[in-house]
Every structure is written in C-alpha cells, then in structure tokens.
Design an enzyme around this catalytic site. Structure first.
Site, PDB file in Angstrom:
ATOM      1  N   CYS B 159       1.065  -1.046  -0.036  1.00  0.00           N
ATOM      2  CA  CYS B 159      -0.165   0.085   0.095  1.00  0.00           C
ATOM      3  C   CYS B 159       0.719   1.278   0.068  1.00  0.00           C
ATOM      4  O   CYS B 159       0.345   2.499   0.203  1.00  0.00           O
ATOM      5  CB  CYS B 159      -0.999  -0.396   1.046  1.00  0.00           C
ATOM      6  N   HIS B 292      -3.025   8.387   6.458  1.00  0.00           N
ATOM      7  CA  HIS B 292      -3.097   6.984   5.613  1.00  0.00           C
ATOM      8  C   HIS B 292      -4.860   6.030   6.008  1.00  0.00           C
ATOM      9  O   HIS B 292      -5.102   6.445   5.089  1.00  0.00           O
ATOM     10  CB  HIS B 292      -1.745   6.051   6.008  1.00  0.00           C
ATOM     11  N   HIS B 327      -9.552   2.368  -0.939  1.00  0.00           N
ATOM     12  CA  HIS B 327      -8.494   2.209  -0.588  1.00  0.00           C
ATOM     13  C   HIS B 327      -7.513   1.707  -1.803  1.00  0.00           C
ATOM     14  O   HIS B 327      -8.128   0.465  -1.894  1.00  0.00           O
ATOM     15  CB  HIS B 327      -7.958   1.326   0.958  1.00  0.00           C
TER      16      HIS B 327
END
Lengths: 345, 398
Positions: B159, B292, B327
């Site tokens: 990620c 995040h 995401h």
C-alpha cells in the site's frame, strides 16, 4: 561511483560456501530446472519463526543473515530487495485456493506472504531494522535497480551500510507455464538454459573495511522501445565513461548467455568490438535463467576479484595478470540491457 | 541537491476520470464507494468497494488505444492517468533519455491472471497474459504509449508502493540522474486482493469510516495517479508552470508484524519525522495531513499515536480521503499526492467522510467540513504498507 561490497550471502544452485573453493565442484542441473541447494534452516532460524514461512522467505532470511555475518555488521541501515516475480509459491497457492474453492476457505497467511515486499519486510522484522526499506520489481532490472538505489542512498550520506538482495524462486507450476508459452525450447540445434533461482545478498557500504571484497563502480540499464536506434555499443561506452573506466581496463566480461544463438550473438560481438583483450565467461549455466540472475553474476565477479582466480572450468586467464575490473553484461531478448561494473578495492 | 517540482498531475478513480472530475467530487463530498457491479465475485452483494464504473472497453477508449488483447485493467488505468499528467505538465521532450518513468503496483496484472490462470497452466490459451502478470508490465506499456526512452523502473511495497515510486523519482532528480520523471502507480480491483483482505477480516461491510471510533475496516478501491517531477534547473530554463514543490520524503520500516502496525506507531512516526528532516521543516510548519487512514482498527489508532508523538499533541488539520476513493492499494500514495497538490493549489482541506464518533483513545478528530481559503504551505501525505513499509511525502506551496 565507488562503493564497497563488504559481505556476501549466497543461496543458489551452487554450493553456498563463498570462499576460494567456490565453484570448485560445479553442480549441474539435477531436475528440469535449476534449484537452490537447500540448507538446514533450523540452524539459522528460530523454529517458531521458520515453520510459518514459505521457502522463498526462509531462503532469503538465511541468505541475508549469512551476508551480515560475513560483513561483521549486526544491523544494516537500510534493506533493499530486487525481485522479478516475488513470492510466487504463496501467490499460486492463494490463487488456486480461491479459484478451486469458489472464494471460500482461504488462508490469510498465504495472502500476507504473497506481496513482493514480504521479503524485505520479513528481513526487517527479523533484524528489527527500522531503516529505509524498499522493493524493486522490474523484470531483469529488478536487482540492478535495487543496487542503484543503494548507491544513491550512500551518495546521499545518511545511510552507511545497505543490505541489498536479488531473489526469485522457481516452482513446478511456474516452470509449466514458462514451457507452455514457449520460453523453454530445446531442439536439435541448440539447448536453452533452463529456468533457475537464487537468494543472494550483498552488504554495500561507503566505508572500506577488512571485509571489503570489491567495489561497485557503475550500474546502467537501458530499455529498448520499438523503433529505437540506440545501439548497445554506445550504451556500453556511455556506461564506461560514467564509471570513468577505459574499455581497455576491463579484464573480464561476465555475460548472461541463455543458450539461444540469436540472442547470445551480441555478447561475442561486443566482446570483439569493445573488449578485445578481456576474458569472456557466461554464468547462467551455473544458476539458471531468471530475472535476478545478475545477482549471481555479481557474486561470481566479487569472488573472482577477491581471490584473483577464475574457478576452474569457467574460463582461462593469464596466470600472473591482475584482475582489476569486471563488467557484467546481461540482456533480456535484446529489449532490456543492463551493466554492472565491479572493480578491485 | 536540486530542488524538485511537480509540474503535472493526472488521476483516475471511482470519483472521476481525470483531475477536474476528481476535484468536483471532492468539493461535493461525493464518495465513490458503492456496490460492486463489474468485478465478478461471490462477495458482490456483501462488500462495498470504490469501483470505477467503466468497462475495459470504455477504458481503452479513454486511453486512446484500440481494444486488443494483452492489456490489463491495471495497465489501462495507468495509461489514462499518466497521459493526463504528461499533458498537464506540457512535457515536450519526453523521449529524451534524461526523462524517466517510475511506476508502482501491488499485484500487477492479477486482474487478468486470475481469469486465465488454469488456461495458462494447462497450456490451452491466453498465453499473452503470462507476460502481463508481473509488476513491470504496466510500467513498460505506459512507457511505450508515452514514448519514454530513459530510465524506467517499478516499485512494489504493497500500500505504500506509489509513495515509494515518487520518492525514488525525486531522489533520482535530486542526484542528477534524471531531469524529469513521471512517477506514480496503478492498481485495479481484483478478486485476489478482495479475497485476500477479506481472509484477513479487515474489509468493512459499509463505506469505510477512517478515524471513527466504530470503524470496521477498509473499502477497497481502484485507480491510478501520476505526477511529473522536474528539476529546478529545467523548470527555470523552460519557464515551466509549477503546481507545487515536492519538498521531502521519509521512508522507514515498522519492523513489527507482516500485517499489523506497532501499537505506538513506531514506523509511521519515523516516516513522518524523516520526511520533516529531509524537508528542513519542523512539526509546526505542517498545515494539513493527508493521512493513510484506512479505516482499520489497527492502522488508524497507530497513525493517531504517531501523530500525537510527532506533533506534541498540537495536531494540524488532518483527514483521510479514502472515504472518497477507497483504498487503491499500490496507487493510493500517488492518488493522495495528487489530492494533496489540489489542496495546496486550491487552498482547500477536503474533509474526512463517514466520521461520527471520536476515537476513545485520543483527544482529537479529523477535519469534518470542507474548508476553503486556507493558507496551506506544507502538506504531509502518509502511505503505510503491509510489512511496515511506511513512506511519508511532503508537498509544499511555491
């Protein structure tokens, strides 16, 4: 550019003792493809740790530990890994489980360990290393770009000891697919080098130590686009110029021959044109053909420079001549070309 | 060292096919998280995701490429966003060897591999997709379409992958290896990742609720984001229009657990702190944090703990924009860098969506209303990946 290689950890299809006996007894291919000489992982890893890990992760944890031990460094400042295909076995297992069981009963562990950065992060977890951590995955440039990134870190002068690895694994299923798409061809006219694998780590540093084996003097990669005219010759000359080395100073060229005449031709023509005085040795018949095989070539180059000998059977060299500089030249079907220039400390 | 400037941005996600559409959606607080209609999965009616409601054929059209075999959805998204970034920056000498491309992805061409895997294994058909599986494939195809002849490379750190491609590109320019570089990342939704996160039991049943006390997981998304970085020297020489400066980066490893973040957020703290150090800024200089903020119990608490430590309890306005875009994994770092540049150039803080309850463990909450006319000098953008691969970028107004 001049950065020191202060340690090597090597797990490959050849013996993993990296001293002057390296390649004294060359192992041939035992199976359809080249496989790592397995170690007893229990000697290196906590049993509670290693039980849950895939073969590739275990191999890399051990190779990284061997490298650190060799370099007398306990904890590196940064960890960088290059891998062409990453954790293939866990990816296959999770994928097949998902497809066969219609998205039910899946193991989170396989998914967790399927991402490319699992290798560098598992090493960080093992070492509790909070420093810079990165993973490059760009086919036959994967290891070169990890090495280049390490050199940049040293140049930036905030990190001093960088653990850099090149690794890929071969599995039965991957071998089958490679065969199905026609990448492994053996016919009457020539024998192509089979796929292989390896986990090879280096400790790159800007400090010379008693453990310094060799120096990295240059890294270059070049991706050829359709219709591109830049010839490999000028790419190599440019890289030599950047490394401030004359072509006549190169004593040895280590080449990524794959056994396919059409693609191997360029190695000998470059040798004739640019390095007429150099000894030429291929290396992929020792480790197999895989995206990060150039890490094996770098280990070989370091061993040759350190012990000033070419292992028997690899090539000949005038007895009293000093091996100062080695160029590693690889290309993937003439599309991706890469160079690593290594020298004596 | 050379200063590095952002001269172009491009992105595609569930909230817009380009930067303009994205900006409109962000201002209107529109979320792209909805029911899955394109991805074939048994979880279709159970899990929401930020899916781009365009078929592959429609993506081919948007990318300006004739529909053909051998293109993954990940590649198509990458081409669309990278092309926009290049157009935005008016790059005219893209084939110069001093121009590079560094792209990122988490699972590469998995969206096609998972459809044809048994055909590849049994030697039946679809052989072209054996060569589109790896992470480099999308990068190489983007380079071909854009005619980039310089350094091309791919990073993959889950990620944080595209935050790292941006960082590597920045360092290559700083160190004089490249004059200009297109950086970013691309990831499409796949059954593989959806099932992976589902097996870890960290997918939300609803739209993700970053930093909410009752948050219950991630909403996955898909998309691509790219930025054009140029050195100070060429920006001055070519009198380029600058969007903002890429001021610094911090890369650190949490080194705690393969999927969980340490309780005190050690890695996130180090990444943010390193970014401040490399930018020569202090914690007081940060005007906005694009967090995040995935919406998992673990990440959001660790990130808050790290912010508490770094900012000495005087936390600047912050929000996670994953309530809009979902995401987007390997693309999220670049998508959020593009959104951060929009915040700077338009003086807007985009609020955190789906937040109702303050977290019991901390004394602060994210920004909840659209704030205009804010003087944003420095933005800190966080990307944290599996294995503790944490990277923070700092973007600054010029």
């Amino acid at each position: 550019m001049k950065f020191f290689i202060n340690g090597v950890g090597l797990i490959s299809p050849q013996q993993n003792t990296f001293d002057e006996t390296f390649l004294n007894n060359i192992s041939g291919i035992e199976n359809k493809y080249y496989q790592n000489k397995e170690l007893n992982y229990k000697d290196y890893l906590d049993p509670l740790v290693y039980r849950r890990l895939s073969r590739l992760i275990k191999t890399n944890l051990v190779s990284a530990k061997m490298c650190l031990k060799d370099s007398l460094i306990n904890n590196p400042d940064a960890i960088i890994v290059g891998t062409g295909l990453g954790c293939i076995e866990d990816t296959e297992n999770f994928l097949i489980g998902m497809l066969e069981n219609n998205e039910a009963l899946l193991s989170p562990t396989q998914f967790m360990q399927s991402t490319h950065n699992t290798i560098s992060s598992q090493i960080a977890i093992l070492l509790k290393c909070h420093g810079y951590n990165n993973t490059f995955t760009h086919r036959s440039f994967s290891f070169e770009h990890a090495l280049l990134d390490g050199c940049l870190l040293l140049k930036e002068n905030r990190h001093f000891n960088i653990l850099i690895g090149g690794t890929d694994e071969i599995t039965e299923k991957l071998y089958t697919i490679i065969g199905n798409i026609g990448l492994t061809k053996n016919n009457n006219r020539y024998k192509q080098i089979a796929p292989g694998e390896g986990s090879i780590f280096f400790l790159l540093s800007n400090n010379q130590s008693i453990k310094s084996n060799a120096v990295v003097r240059g890294i270059s990669t070049y991706h050829k686009l359709k219709g591109d005219n830049l010839i490999v010759e000028s790419f190599i000359l440019e890289a030599l110029e950047q490394a401030k080395i004359n072509n006549s100073e190169i004593d040895l060229m280590i080449c990524g021959n794959t056994g396919t005449p059409r693609f191997d031709k360029i190695y000998s023509s470059i040798a004739d044109k640019i390095f007429p005085g150099a000894t030429i040795i291929p290396y992929k018949y020792l480790c197999g053909d895989y995206f990060t095989a150039s890490a094996f070539a770098l280990a070989l180059a370091i061993n040759i420079i350190k012990y000033q000998r070419i292992p028997d059977g690899l090539g000949s060299f005038a007895n009293n001549k000093i091996i100062n500089n080695i160029i590693i030249y690889n290309h993937d079907k003439e599309i991706d070309s890469s160079l690593i220039i290594v020298g004596k400390c | 060292m050379q200063r590095v400037f952002i001269t172009g941005v491009g992105m595609i996600s569930s909230i817009g096919r380009n930067v303009n559409e994205t900006f409109s959606s962000l201002k209107a607080l529109n979320s792209g998280i909805s029911e899955l209609t394109l991805l074939e999965t048994i979880h279709k009616n159970l899990i929401l995701a930020a899916e781009i409601k365009l078929t592959d054929e429609e993506l081919f059209q948007l990318a300006g490429i004739k529909p053909q075999k051998g293109f993954t959805r990940t590649t198509l998204l990458g081409i669309i966003a990278a092309k926009e970034a290049v157009q935005c920056s008016r790059l005219n000498d893209i084939s110069n060897r001093r121009v590079g491309l560094i792209s990122a992805t988490s699972v590469g061409g998995m969206d096609k591999t998972e459809k044809v895997y048994f055909n590849l294994l049994n030697g039946k058909s679809d052989f072209i997709y054996a060569s589109t599986h790896d992470c480099a494939d999308s990068t190489i195809k983007i380079a071909e379409v854009l005619k980039i002849r310089g350094h091309i490379s791919t990073t993959s750190t889950a990620c944080s992958a595209s935050a790292n491609s941006i960082m590597v590109g920045m360092r290559m320019v700083q160190n004089g290896l490249l004059d200009k570089v297109i950086v970013g990342g691309t990831d499409s939704l796949t059954k593989f990742t959806l099932n992976g996160f589902n097996s870890l039991m960290i997918l939300s049943k609803e739209k993700c609720k970053p930093f909410d006390d009752q948050r219950d997981g991630i909403s996955l998304g898909e998309g691509a984001g790219y930025l054009v970085l140029e050195s100070e020297e060429v920006v001055l020489k070519e009198m380029k229009n600058i969007l903002c400066e890429l001021k610094g980066y911090g890369n650190a490893c949490d080194a705690y657990h393969q999927t969980a973040t340490s309780p005190e957020g050690d890695g996130p703290y180090l990444a943010m702190n390193n970014a401040l150090l490399s930018s020569n800024l202090s914690n007081k200089d940060i005007d906005y944090i694009n967090a995040h903020g995935t919406g998992t119990t673990n990440n959001d608490l660790s990130e808050c703990k790290a912010m508490e430590r770094l900012f000495d309890c005087k936390i600047p306005p912050f929000s996670s924009t994953k309530g809009y875009t979902g995401h987007c994994l390997g693309a999220s770092g670049a998508i959020e860098a593009v959104i951060s540049s929009l915040a700077i150039t338009n003086k807007i803080i985009f609020p955190n969506l789906n937040f109702k309850h303050k977290m019991s463990e901390v004394d602060f909450s994210p920004t909840l209303e659209l704030k205009g006319n804010v003087e944003i000098k420095n933005v800190l953008s966080n990307s944290f990946g599996f294995g503790g691969n944490n990277t923070t970028l700092i973007l600054s107004r010029c």
